[in-house]
Design an enzyme around this catalytic site. Structure first.
Site, mmCIF file in Angstrom:
data_model
loop_
_atom_site.group_PDB
_atom_site.id
_atom_site.type_symbol
_atom_site.label_atom_id
_atom_site.label_comp_id
_atom_site.label_asym_id
_atom_site.label_seq_id
_atom_site.Cartn_x
_atom_site.Cartn_y
_atom_site.Cartn_z
ATOM 1 C CB VAL A 1 -33.178 -15.022 27.525
ATOM 2 C CG1 VAL A 1 -31.743 -15.073 27.992
ATOM 3 C CG2 VAL A 1 -33.551 -13.594 27.178
ATOM 4 C CE LYS A 2 -35.783 -18.179 20.415
ATOM 5 N NZ LYS A 2 -34.376 -18.553 20.659
ATOM 6 N NE ARG A 3 -35.832 -15.851 30.837
ATOM 7 C CZ ARG A 3 -35.216 -17.004 30.599
ATOM 8 N NH1 ARG A 3 -35.540 -17.706 29.530
ATOM 9 N NH2 ARG A 3 -34.287 -17.454 31.421
#
Length: 282
Positions: A96-98
């Site tokens: 998700v690379k949040r």
């Protein structure tokens, strides 16, 4: 007591190997698989990948962007894929690379790491552009629930090199590169655990550690999610040369090189990748 993510990852290495199968329903792959480029096609694609992975590998990594592009229906499809993978006892890394600060990044962690959440995963990829300290809340949540994080450190896209090799000018890691500073901070967190830690880093398999000021020793005890094998050109046979003493923590991530085999041959592609990995780690 809930086992740590690092313990569960080590157990997965021992029982199911190091392959992480990406679930990336690109539009062109959906077409090659004879599926529609919509949420229904993405759902079917993901469920078929999960089915092919069970009994062959122990880790899957859905790339959330390819579900998110279909809006709320895409998220419903993703929830079905995540549920199927977890029901099959696969370790799920949500790609998700949040990243954010304060209650915002805490909420991201709650979405992906809370037991019972519709999006529950075993780990998530996360960005620490605002500093590793900014992701303390999801780290603590992960620790409480036996979950994991994979912090972006040295990614393989060429645009990243200028920023990730820039020199830190203040604090305890002053003089090191941004990437090496992230690795150092993550290493400190993992020192609180025995064995393999629960906070990993993302380091592209096409990256030379020395170019980023990272040493294999600084990665001791840290899980390494290493995308770039296969389609992006990295060779599994070179994993030892790439990561040296840190090789024991490497997760071999492969997506398009497996998915392009199509629905009738994906199982064979996973088996072939596992054979290659077994040879490299022998």
């Amino acid at each position: 007591m809930t086992p740590t993510f690092g313990t569960r990852l080590s157990d997965t290495f021992a029982t199911s190997g190091r392959l992480c199968v990406g679930i990336d329903p690109h539009a062109y792959l959906l077409g090659q698989w004879g599926l529609s480029d919509d949420a229904r096609g993405a759902r079917e694609f993901g469920l078929r990948v999960v089915e092919a992975t069970v009994g062959r590998a122990g880790i899957v990594k859905p790339q959330v962007a390819f579900f998110e592009r279909h809006g709320s229906a895409g998220y419903a499809a993703l929830e079905a894929v995540l549920g199927a993978a977890r029901d099959a006892n696969l370790l799920v890394i949500a790609d998700v690379k949040r990243g954010d600060v304060g209650t915002s990044v805490e909420a991201y962690g709650e979405a992906w790491l809370t037991p019972g959440s519709p999006l529950e995963s075993d780990a998530m990829t996360i960005s620490a552009f605002q500093g590793v300290g900014s992701i303390r809340a999801p780290h603590d949540l992960a620790t409480a629930h036996g979950k994991g994080l994979f912090v972006l450190a040295a990614t393989s896209n060429p645009e990243a090199a200028t920023l990730q090799t820039a020199t830190v000018t203040a604090g305890p890691t002053a003089g090191s590169s941004v990437a090496a500073s992230i690795v150092s901070d993550v290493h400190d967190w993992n020192q609180l655990e025995s064995g393999l830690g629960s906070t990993g880093v993302v380091i592209g398999a096409t990256v030379a550690l020395a170019d980023y000021g990272i040493t294999p020793q600084s990665l001791a005890g840290t899980p390494i999610l290493a995308p770039g094998f296969g389609h992006q050109g990295a060779l599994v046979a070179d994993v030892g040369a790439l990561f040296g003493a840190a090789t024991a923590g490497v997760i071999v991530s492969a997506s398009r090189s497996i998915l392009a085999a199509g629905p009738s041959s994906i199982a064979a592609a996973i088996d072939a990748q596992n054979t290659e990995i077994a040879g490299a780690f022998a």
